[in-house]
Design a protein around this motif. Structure first.
Motif, PDB file in Angstrom:
ATOM      1  N   CYS A 317     138.807  96.734  12.294  1.00  0.00           N
ATOM      2  CA  CYS A 317     138.686  97.619  11.134  1.00  0.00           C
ATOM      3  C   CYS A 317     139.378  97.031   9.918  1.00  0.00           C
ATOM      4  O   CYS A 317     140.438  96.407  10.038  1.00  0.00           O
ATOM      5  N   ARG A 318     138.711  97.218   8.771  1.00  0.00           N
ATOM      6  CA  ARG A 318     139.335  96.820   7.500  1.00  0.00           C
ATOM      7  C   ARG A 318     139.116  97.938   6.490  1.00  0.00           C
ATOM      8  O   ARG A 318     138.108  98.645   6.554  1.00  0.00           O
ATOM      9  N   ALA A 319     140.034  98.075   5.587  1.00  0.00           N
ATOM     10  CA  ALA A 319     139.884  99.034   4.484  1.00  0.00           C
ATOM     11  C   ALA A 319     139.526  98.256   3.224  1.00  0.00           C
ATOM     12  O   ALA A 319     140.273  97.363   2.811  1.00  0.00           O
ATOM     13  N   VAL A 320     138.361  98.572   2.669  1.00  0.00           N
ATOM     14  CA  VAL A 320     137.857  97.894   1.452  1.00  0.00           C
ATOM     15  C   VAL A 320     137.188  98.963   0.579  1.00  0.00           C
ATOM     16  O   VAL A 320     136.854 100.042   1.068  1.00  0.00           O
ATOM     17  N   PRO A 321     136.951  98.667  -0.685  1.00  0.00           N
ATOM     18  CA  PRO A 321     136.259  99.669  -1.509  1.00  0.00           C
ATOM     19  C   PRO A 321     134.848  99.922  -0.980  1.00  0.00           C
ATOM     20  O   PRO A 321     134.087  98.982  -0.752  1.00  0.00           O
ATOM     21  N   LEU A 322     134.522 101.169  -0.756  1.00  0.00           N
ATOM     22  CA  LEU A 322     133.200 101.516  -0.202  1.00  0.00           C
ATOM     23  C   LEU A 322     132.372 102.392  -1.141  1.00  0.00           C
ATOM     24  O   LEU A 322     131.422 103.035  -0.704  1.00  0.00           O
TER      25      LEU A 322
END
Lengths: 344, 344
Positions: A317-322
């Protein structure tokens, strides 16, 4: 590179524009949701396939996200003048040409796969667009009868209505008790669907509705199993950002099937492919095996706090602008998804 | 007074406006030609029924005489953009709503009679509009293959094309060798048609095309015999004025069946009802008897010279103005026709 994506309507279509921008040389196959398809005024309408086709082909209404740019509604107004139902479905004049060709071709015996390919000859969407199935499998929604009808003991009558009626006429404001994909037991994946998953280098689950778009496609016998068995990494993007759907009514759908409206809950719902056979890994339980479907999951930066919990499920899992604010932002999302897929 | 009229498209519809103005209290039944009906892009189109319905219901394009006032052609343009045939049939957007309702209703099992009545609920044409038949009987035109194809001996191949293709695509410029009403042997008059002729006080043949409009209706088994046997007088109006059709291409149709384009030739073609059983009275030879169909015939003042010859056939005849230049002129034509019918 061969990329295969499962897609619903507006969100899926917009994300695919980013995929094509991120990987212009890739062979992209899109498996489209046809559970929303509906007969309206004798015309066969395939909202999600058309949204993908028009979006990637440059014909979509930028403002609405569905239907054609510069659309008019003369036929719809005339049908209303005749007093025929339904009046709540927005058949546009330009759009009707597509449905006339599809309907006539179906009546001539062509499959939806063949017809979709023929329609795409005009639109040149830059992807191979496949319906999930050539067979009819229709999403119905179980609701309390909106007319207020009750049974002998005074309890609300439960009825099944077409997904489009729930979504468009009732704007998903009538609580759903559940969804039934009528006919799915007899439905077969359309030609090329299983191969596209098996032979892909990457499989993507765009930020489409996890219940009535991606979830519908996954119910076609064989498709979920193909996702579990493909050698390609499977990466999804959360349609839930900060506890709410970016667009649409995924919250109502998730609530109906007993899930929280969070990026974590959706990831857990898909479940980890790595947790094979554990039985505790979540995952959509169709087909022979009960392990999960995804290797990787992108959440929005807003939801960065849920990354450890998702990784604990066995999902990278990665957190990026979605937020698909423009094509460039969407392209970067696709790059991030492909990058997560290729992470060793 | 009960008036029953057999009607084609534009000419018939315009004349009927005059009938309603001339006899506002009459019960008028219109038996419409459906030989021109066609499937276009999967839609069932009934040009003559719709022309009558729109004209009497106030929806007709005043300029074109067919289709809807203020019509747009968005769907047609889109179909052309897809490259689908035919491109020569002018399906308007407003008009398409009518065809969608008709097509869906046919597929649901309703008869054309029932569907026409339902469509007329909106238009309130002031007449009871009946199709000549609920069964399919389709006017085909025998022509030399327009592609120029020949047989082994170098002779032009003869093919049958739909009337609309000949009329609209080729503008009747490809010579017709004949007309075939495919399926008419099995066609039955629609419910109410025979009764409307039998129970009428007057039967009118408007100045519609005597070959492919009125002539088509007369081919439905039982209708010509009903005209011969009804106690009502039968009066027709010549569509030929001064040796040419007032509008349309009746000349090409008359030539194809070996008739002169004159008011006299058309009167002789219909034949005198009074000359029962003579066998020499002209008349359209369908059904058991071979005597004629009309008691009276109106010719234009231009053709006053042909009155004696027509009267010699046993047909009452008057020369009056037959140009439907406006509603008042048309009303007077109807008055003249009713007056001729009631002449002792």
């Amino acid at each position: 590179m061969r990329i295969t994506a499962l897609a619903g309507g507006i969100g899926g279509a917009r994300f695919l524009r980013g995929v094509l921008a991120a990987a212009p040389d890739a062979e992209v196959t899109v498996i489209g949701n046809t559970g929303d398809d509906i007969w309206v005024h004798g015309l066969r309408v395939c909202p999600d396939l058309d949204t993908v086709m028009y979006t990637l082909g440059g014909g979509i209404s930028a403002e609405r996200g569905w239907g054609r740019e510069g659309e008019t509604f003369t036929v719809k107004d005339e049908l209303a003048a005749y007093g025929v139902e339904p009046t709540w479905f927005g058949l546009g004049d330009k759009d009707i040409a597509t449905h006339l060709i599809r309907t006539q071709s179906m009546q001539a015996g062509f499959s939806l796969t063949e017809i979709t390919a023929a329609l795409c000859e005009r639109w040149q969407p830059g992807v191979r667009l496949l319906p999930m199935s050539d067979d009819r499998a229709e999403t119905n929604v179980i609701v309390d009868d909106p007319s207020g009808a009750t049974d002998d003991s005074g309890r609300a009558l439960r009825i099944a209505i077409h997904f489009q009626e729930w979504w468009i006429k009732y704007r998903a404001l009538v609580p759903a008790h559940g969804f039934v994909l009528v006919g799915v037991e007899q439905a077969r994946p359309a030609p090329g669907v299983i191969q596209a998953i098996e032979q892909a280098d990457v499989v993507l689950l765009p930020p489409s509705n996890p219940v009535v778009s991606i979830g519908t496609i996954l119910q076609v016998p064989g498709i979920a199993d193909a996702l579990r068995s493909t050698s390609a990494p499977v990466v999804g993007l959360s349609p839930i950002v900060g506890g709410a759907p970016v667009r649409g009514m995924a919250d109502a759908c998730l609530t109906a099937i007993g899930l929280d409206t969070t990026a974590l809950a959706v990831a857990a719902h898909y479940g980890a492919r790595s947790a094979r056979g554990s039985g505790n890994s979540g995952g959509i339980h169709h087909g022979a095996s009960d392990h999960g479907l995804i290797d990787g999951w992108l959440v929005d930066t807003t939801d960065a706090g849920s990354v450890p919990a998702i990784e604990a499920l066995g999902i990278r899992c990665r957190a990026v602008p979605l937020m698909m604010t423009d094509l460039e932002a969407t392209r970067v999302m696709a790059v991030d998804a492909l990058s997560l897929a290729n992470r060793p």
